[in-house]
Design a protein around this motif. Structure first.
Motif, PDB file in Angstrom:
ATOM      1  N   VAL A  41      62.967  62.961  20.982  1.00  0.00           N
ATOM      2  CA  VAL A  41      62.501  63.058  22.453  1.00  0.00           C
ATOM      3  C   VAL A  41      61.262  63.874  22.086  1.00  0.00           C
ATOM      4  N   ILE A  42      60.473  63.413  21.368  1.00  0.00           N
ATOM      5  CA  ILE A  42      59.081  64.203  21.363  1.00  0.00           C
ATOM      6  C   ILE A  42      58.477  64.722  23.315  1.00  0.00           C
ATOM      7  N   LYS A  43      58.225  66.044  22.908  1.00  0.00           N
ATOM      8  CA  LYS A  43      57.858  66.690  24.477  1.00  0.00           C
ATOM      9  C   LYS A  43      57.790  68.132  24.186  1.00  0.00           C
ATOM     10  N   GLU A  44      57.615  69.157  25.105  1.00  0.00           N
ATOM     11  CA  GLU A  44      57.168  70.143  24.982  1.00  0.00           C
ATOM     12  C   GLU A  44      57.863  71.188  24.692  1.00  0.00           C
ATOM     13  N   ASN A  45      59.221  70.465  25.193  1.00  0.00           N
ATOM     14  CA  ASN A  45      60.197  71.187  23.865  1.00  0.00           C
ATOM     15  C   ASN A  45      60.846  70.210  22.756  1.00  0.00           C
ATOM     16  N   PRO A  46      60.687  69.263  22.138  1.00  0.00           N
ATOM     17  CA  PRO A  46      60.957  68.783  21.144  1.00  0.00           C
ATOM     18  C   PRO A  46      63.037  68.856  20.512  1.00  0.00           C
ATOM     19  N   ILE A  47      63.475  67.705  21.002  1.00  0.00           N
ATOM     20  CA  ILE A  47      65.150  67.579  20.621  1.00  0.00           C
ATOM     21  C   ILE A  47      65.090  66.318  19.992  1.00  0.00           C
ATOM     22  N   ILE A  48      66.558  66.843  19.020  1.00  0.00           N
ATOM     23  CA  ILE A  48      67.383  65.551  18.419  1.00  0.00           C
ATOM     24  C   ILE A  48      68.528  65.527  19.198  1.00  0.00           C
ATOM     25  N   TYR A  49      69.070  64.486  19.181  1.00  0.00           N
ATOM     26  CA  TYR A  49      70.451  63.717  19.725  1.00  0.00           C
ATOM     27  C   TYR A  49      70.964  63.394  18.965  1.00  0.00           C
ATOM     28  N   ALA A  50      72.260  64.190  17.057  1.00  0.00           N
ATOM     29  CA  ALA A  50      72.548  63.554  15.979  1.00  0.00           C
ATOM     30  C   ALA A  50      74.120  63.347  16.857  1.00  0.00           C
ATOM     31  N   SER A  51      74.020  61.958  15.693  1.00  0.00           N
ATOM     32  CA  SER A  51      75.098  61.728  16.091  1.00  0.00           C
ATOM     33  C   SER A  51      76.324  62.866  15.198  1.00  0.00           C
ATOM     34  N   GLN A  52      77.091  63.122  15.797  1.00  0.00           N
ATOM     35  CA  GLN A  52      78.793  63.725  14.686  1.00  0.00           C
ATOM     36  C   GLN A  52      78.715  63.937  13.616  1.00  0.00           C
ATOM     37  N   MET A  53      78.796  63.335  13.331  1.00  0.00           N
ATOM     38  CA  MET A  53      78.925  62.460  11.481  1.00  0.00           C
ATOM     39  C   MET A  53      77.740  63.209  11.237  1.00  0.00           C
ATOM     40  N   ASP A  77      70.899  62.297  31.818  1.00  0.00           N
ATOM     41  CA  ASP A  77      70.524  63.916  33.092  1.00  0.00           C
ATOM     42  C   ASP A  77      69.896  64.939  31.826  1.00  0.00           C
ATOM     43  N   ASP A  78      69.907  65.238  30.829  1.00  0.00           N
ATOM     44  CA  ASP A  78      68.605  65.919  30.715  1.00  0.00           C
ATOM     45  C   ASP A  78      67.302  65.890  30.412  1.00  0.00           C
ATOM     46  N   LEU A  79      67.133  64.374  30.426  1.00  0.00           N
ATOM     47  CA  LEU A  79      65.825  64.673  30.589  1.00  0.00           C
ATOM     48  C   LEU A  79      65.413  64.872  32.624  1.00  0.00           C
ATOM     49  N   LYS A  80      65.853  64.195  33.189  1.00  0.00           N
ATOM     50  CA  LYS A  80      65.969  64.212  34.515  1.00  0.00           C
ATOM     51  C   LYS A  80      65.868  65.674  34.959  1.00  0.00           C
ATOM     52  N   LYS A  81      66.488  66.310  34.550  1.00  0.00           N
ATOM     53  CA  LYS A  81      66.644  67.865  34.685  1.00  0.00           C
ATOM     54  C   LYS A  81      65.227  69.182  34.257  1.00  0.00           C
ATOM     55  N   GLU A  82      64.755  67.931  33.734  1.00  0.00           N
ATOM     56  CA  GLU A  82      63.561  68.368  33.229  1.00  0.00           C
ATOM     57  C   GLU A  82      61.977  68.234  33.871  1.00  0.00           C
ATOM     58  N   GLY A  83      62.624  67.092  34.984  1.00  0.00           N
ATOM     59  CA  GLY A  83      61.499  67.130  35.937  1.00  0.00           C
ATOM     60  C   GLY A  83      60.637  65.660  35.514  1.00  0.00           C
ATOM     61  N   ILE A  84      61.170  64.741  34.265  1.00  0.00           N
ATOM     62  CA  ILE A  84      60.975  63.384  32.961  1.00  0.00           C
ATOM     63  C   ILE A  84      60.838  62.333  34.086  1.00  0.00           C
ATOM     64  N   LYS A  85      59.443  61.913  34.078  1.00  0.00           N
ATOM     65  CA  LYS A  85      60.161  60.258  35.007  1.00  0.00           C
ATOM     66  C   LYS A  85      59.221  59.217  34.218  1.00  0.00           C
ATOM     67  N   ASN A  86      58.721  59.691  33.072  1.00  0.00           N
ATOM     68  CA  ASN A  86      57.727  58.406  32.215  1.00  0.00           C
ATOM     69  C   ASN A  86      58.131  59.095  30.816  1.00  0.00           C
ATOM     70  N   LEU A  87      59.050  58.119  30.147  1.00  0.00           N
ATOM     71  CA  LEU A  87      58.901  57.519  28.895  1.00  0.00           C
ATOM     72  C   LEU A  87      58.481  57.271  27.988  1.00  0.00           C
ATOM     73  N   ALA A  88      57.994  57.323  26.635  1.00  0.00           N
ATOM     74  CA  ALA A  88      57.054  56.431  25.961  1.00  0.00           C
ATOM     75  C   ALA A  88      57.990  55.545  25.347  1.00  0.00           C
ATOM     76  N   ILE A  89      58.146  54.950  24.437  1.00  0.00           N
ATOM     77  CA  ILE A  89      58.962  54.531  23.290  1.00  0.00           C
ATOM     78  C   ILE A  89      58.335  53.637  22.089  1.00  0.00           C
ATOM     79  N   GLU A  90      59.056  53.620  21.241  1.00  0.00           N
ATOM     80  CA  GLU A  90      58.460  52.866  19.742  1.00  0.00           C
ATOM     81  C   GLU A  90      58.503  51.206  20.646  1.00  0.00           C
ATOM     82  N   PRO A  91      57.493  50.554  19.387  1.00  0.00           N
ATOM     83  CA  PRO A  91      57.563  48.791  20.103  1.00  0.00           C
ATOM     84  C   PRO A  91      59.022  48.486  19.395  1.00  0.00           C
TER      85      PRO A  91
END
Length: 333
Positions: A41-53, A77-91
């Motif tokens: 998720v690219i945002k002001e504080n970008p983050i990657i959610y990676a699988s356990q493996m 929930d993490d995104l909503k807590k940051e007040g994010i309401k709109n989200l761009a996605i890859e086509p």
């Protein structure tokens, strides 16, 4: 720098976050290439959610924060807590993933990262040049015209040579075919002895970056005639490339030459495509691509003529674009 540029584009469109799932896009942003699923998720504080493996490799390689993926609800929930309401996605995001987010965010499809990846950095260009050097050295060592093994064995040998010379692997399934199969642009090597002509389309990967070349070895008078037409198309297209022109204009230069000789209907693909972390990237030299050529782009030039049931000829080089186009590598035609 990549993230800063994307954030600027997002700000213009009032986009608060941008979701990436394509492995090469995540690597482009973070230096970590997933081996399993991951969400960046690219945002002001970008983050990657990676699988356990993948947590060990992600923590080792990623230049941005990594968090272990638990479930979609936690991410949302993490995104909503940051007040994010709109989200761009890859086509290219799969519909089943889109469905997980659509009820909680206003979603738009955006190509922000493709725009960034069109222009190669000096480090990216170095990797592409090294991949090309490895591939071309291996092709010379193979000396296919003087070999007696079958197509599939020779294709395997070419891949082996590329790995021995420093590649992490092939950029795509190596095409090494002969005879009438050369009229098939994506033919598959067969367990048969070489016939004529011989067409080889191959590439190496180095540090994740691809190379791409094609050579056709011709023998008969007619094969030489077709080869010379394709070579003229190849050379004049490269000479015509310069910043400010549209990609489709280069395709027209290449295509018009082949049309003039009466083989327009036998040129059945675009003139070229960009490459980088993926073997096919945007933009490309195609009839429908109106992208304006810029310095820093890396695009193949690969005209071909295919005579069904007889043979085909394709010649391909990759060019880097500065004030004009310069062929990467030093492989003779």
């Amino acid at each position: 720098m990549h993230i800063k540029n994307i954030l600027k584009d997002m700000e213009k469109d009032n986009i608060q976050a941008y979701l990436l799932t394509q492995f090469t896009n995540i690597k482009y942003i973070s230096d970590y290439k997933p081996t399993s699923f991951a969400f960046c998720v690219i945002k002001e504080n970008p983050i990657i959610y990676a699988s356990q493996m993948d947590m060990e490799i992600a923590n080792r390689d990623s230049t941005i924060e990594v968090k272990e993926y638990e479930k979609f609800e936690v991410m949302i929930d993490d995104l909503k807590k940051e007040g994010i309401k709109n989200l761009a996605i890859e086509p290219s995001l799969v519909y089943s993933t889109y469905e997980k987010f659509k009820d909680d965010f206003k979603i738009e499809s955006k190509n922000y990262i493709d725009k960034q990846r069109m222009i190669k950095s000096s480090d990216e260009l170095k990797n592409i040049k090294k991949a090309t050097e490895i591939a071309q050295t291996s092709f010379k060592q193979l000396d296919v015209a003087n070999r007696s093994e079958t197509e599939d064995v020779l294709a395997f040998d070419l891949v082996r040579l590329m790995i021995e010379n420093g590649a992490s692997g092939e950029s795509f399934d190596t095409i090494l075919v002969s005879g009438s199969d050369t009229s098939l642009p994506h033919a598959v090597p067969q367990p048969k002895k070489l016939e004529t002509p011989i067409l080889v389309d191959w590439g190496a990967k180095f540090n994740g970056y691809c190379s791409d070349n094609t050579r056709t070895i011709v023998y008969t008078e007619k094969q030489h005639e077709i080869f010379d037409i394709v070579l003229e198309s190849h050379d004049k297209a490269i000479k015509a490339i310069k910043p400010g022109l549209k990609c489709c204009e280069i395709d027209k230069v290449s295509r018009d030459i082949i049309k003039e000789y009466g083989y327009g209907d036998n040129f059945i693909h675009s003139t070229g495509h960009s490459l980088g972390l993926d073997i096919h990237e945007t933009p490309g030299f195609s009839i429908r691509d109106n992208t304006v050529i810029e310095k820093g782009m890396v695009i193949t030039v690969e005209p071909g003529i295919y005579l069904e049931g007889e043979f085909g000829v394709r010649i391909e080089d990759t060019v880097s674009i500065g004030n004009k186009a310069k062929i990467i590598g030093n492989l003779s035609i």
